[in-house]
Scaffold this motif. Structure first.
Motif, short mmCIF file in Angstrom:
data_model
loop_
_atom_site.label_atom_id
_atom_site.label_comp_id
_atom_site.label_asym_id
_atom_site.label_seq_id
_atom_site.Cartn_x
_atom_site.Cartn_y
_atom_site.Cartn_z
N MET A 1 0.83 -1.20 0.00
CA MET A 1 0.00 0.00 0.00
C MET A 1 0.87 1.26 0.00
SD MET A 1 -2.91 -1.03 2.85
CE MET A 1 -3.91 0.42 2.56
N LEU A 20 5.08 -0.59 9.43
CA LEU A 20 4.58 -0.63 8.05
C LEU A 20 5.71 -0.84 7.05
CD1 LEU A 20 1.92 2.23 8.24
CD2 LEU A 20 1.47 -0.22 8.02
N GLN A 23 6.57 -4.34 6.64
CA GLN A 23 5.55 -5.06 5.88
C GLN A 23 5.54 -4.65 4.40
OE1 GLN A 23 1.90 -4.23 8.01
NE2 GLN A 23 2.49 -5.41 9.80
N HIS A 25 5.20 -1.74 2.93
CA HIS A 25 4.36 -0.64 2.46
C HIS A 25 5.24 0.55 2.08
CE1 HIS A 25 0.69 -2.68 3.63
NE2 HIS A 25 1.20 -2.91 4.83
N ASP A 61 -3.24 4.84 -1.15
CA ASP A 61 -4.27 3.88 -0.75
C ASP A 61 -4.87 4.24 0.60
OD1 ASP A 61 -3.86 1.89 -2.95
OD2 ASP A 61 -1.85 1.82 -2.07
N LYS A 206 -0.92 -2.15 16.17
CA LYS A 206 -1.64 -3.31 15.64
C LYS A 206 -3.09 -2.94 15.32
CE LYS A 206 -3.04 -7.98 17.06
NZ LYS A 206 -3.07 -8.92 18.20
N ILE A 209 -3.33 -0.85 12.09
CA ILE A 209 -3.16 -1.73 10.93
C ILE A 209 -4.40 -2.59 10.72
CG2 ILE A 209 -1.79 -3.64 9.99
CD1 ILE A 209 0.65 -2.36 11.36
N PHE A 210 -5.04 -3.01 11.81
CA PHE A 210 -6.29 -3.76 11.74
C PHE A 210 -7.36 -2.93 11.01
CE2 PHE A 210 -10.38 -5.12 13.58
CZ PHE A 210 -10.29 -6.50 13.51
N LEU A 212 -6.77 -0.50 8.93
CA LEU A 212 -6.33 -0.38 7.53
C LEU A 212 -6.81 -1.56 6.70
CD1 LEU A 212 -2.55 0.68 7.47
CD2 LEU A 212 -4.45 1.91 6.42
N GLN A 213 -6.73 -2.74 7.28
CA GLN A 213 -6.94 -3.97 6.52
C GLN A 213 -8.40 -4.41 6.43
OE1 GLN A 213 -4.32 -6.55 8.71
NE2 GLN A 213 -2.53 -6.04 7.45
N HIS A 214 -9.24 -3.96 7.36
CA HIS A 214 -10.62 -4.42 7.39
C HIS A 214 -11.52 -3.39 6.72
CE1 HIS A 214 -8.87 -7.29 10.14
NE2 HIS A 214 -9.99 -7.98 10.10
N GLU A 215 -11.89 -3.68 5.50
CA GLU A 215 -12.49 -2.70 4.61
C GLU A 215 -13.94 -2.33 4.96
OE1 GLU A 215 -12.00 -4.26 0.71
OE2 GLU A 215 -9.80 -4.18 0.78
#
Length: 299
Positions: A1, A20, A23, A25, A61, A206, A209-210, A212-215
């Motif tokens: 991302m 990040l 990971q 990004h 993103d 965390k 980031i959670f 970020l990832q759960h749309e």
């Protein structure tokens, strides 16, 4: 991302940026001090010193907005209150405008707020839908959140971080407390019954980031551990872990004399719980205060 972060060199932003990057990004940081930020964040972060020449944030993103003048560093004079507000409102408004101006805007805008949104709630349990006590911290956070929510659309979801006291090994509230506690001069403030909603820095990162990832997630989230502690309990545990006495109580009158109106930050509190985070399936690594304090203090 591809992620734009404001406040990347702060307590939360620094740890978040480090994580990040590991990971893979791509991070761009907005900063007023590029040379200082480069030393803190390293060579792999792209730095912007202004948004003045930007017409949109297409190409990113996500945007994570963590910037703001520290709320407890100075007494709340009229001028300081305005500075606290301006440092949050003006940037958030600009970010929301740039997101709305684009044709392919970021999919998520994660913007800072604080449990101060609720004001002093006494002993009441405080989930995200608890009505606020309309004090200055509510005025600050309510407008801050409204400006962020202006970016919401069918292309961009907005998540609001109502953050508690962040426990970290360096910096933040805990660093300010360590000197008197290590000298054996620590203890509770006032009657010590006020709640301190807290979160370990690792769970804070965390949690972001959670989000970020759960749309499907949007709206306000209490970024706090499941079990807020009373000030008296927090002080006792910190003294125990440091192997120092922690019984020197600071009277409320003294706190008010030293801090003025901002004394509400330590004499008031919120028994905030992370209901929406846990309902979404988030699992805390550091849910118990004793373990969390021991971890950040290396005990």
């Amino acid at each position: 991302m591809k992620i734009l972060i404001t406040g990347a060199s702060g307590l939360i932003g620094r740890r978040l940026t480090e994580t990040l990057l590991t990971q893979n990004h791509h991070i761009t940081a907005l900063t007023r001090a590029p040379e200082r930020s480069k030393k803190i964040l390293g060579p792999h972060v792209n730095l912007w010193d202004s948004l003045a020449d930007k017409t949109s944030l297409d190409g990113f993103d996500a945007v994570i907005n963590l910037a703001g003048e520290p709320i407890a560093d100075k007494r709340w004079s009229k001028e300081q209150k305005q500075k606290l507000c301006d440092s949050r409102w003006q940037l958030t408004e600009k970010l929301a405008q740039l997101i709305k101006a684009g044709t392919q805007p970021p999919a998520v805008f994660i913007s800072g707020s604080a449990v101060g949104y609720y004001g002093d709630q006494g002993q009441a349990v405080v989930p995200e839908d608890e009505p606020p006590n309309k004090q200055f911290t509510w005025q600050l956070c309510d407008r801050w959140e409204a400006l962020a929510l202006a970016a919401e659309s069918d292309k961009t979801r907005v998540c609001l971080l109502r953050t508690g006291v962040v426990l970290a090994d360096k910096g933040g509230v805990l660093a300010k407390m360590l000197l008197p506690f290590r000298a054996g001069l620590g203890g509770p403030f006032g009657n010590g019954q006020q709640y301190m909603p807290w979160i370990h820095i690792d769970d804070m990162v965390k949690g972001i980031i959670f989000l970020l990832q759960h749309e499907t997630l949007h709206g306000p989230f209490n970024m706090v551990a499941p079990y807020p502690a009373r000030n008296e309990q927090f002080s006792a545990l910190l003294g125990e872990i440091l192997n120092r006495p922690a019984f020197i109580r600071v009277p409320a009158s003294v706190v008010r004399l030293l801090m003025g109106e901002s004394a509400i930050l330590v004499l008031g509190g919120q028994r905030a719980i992370p209901k929406r985070l846990e309902d979404a399936g988030f699992v805390f690594e550091h849910g118990e205060l004793r373990q969390a304090l021991g971890d950040v203090l290396g005990r």
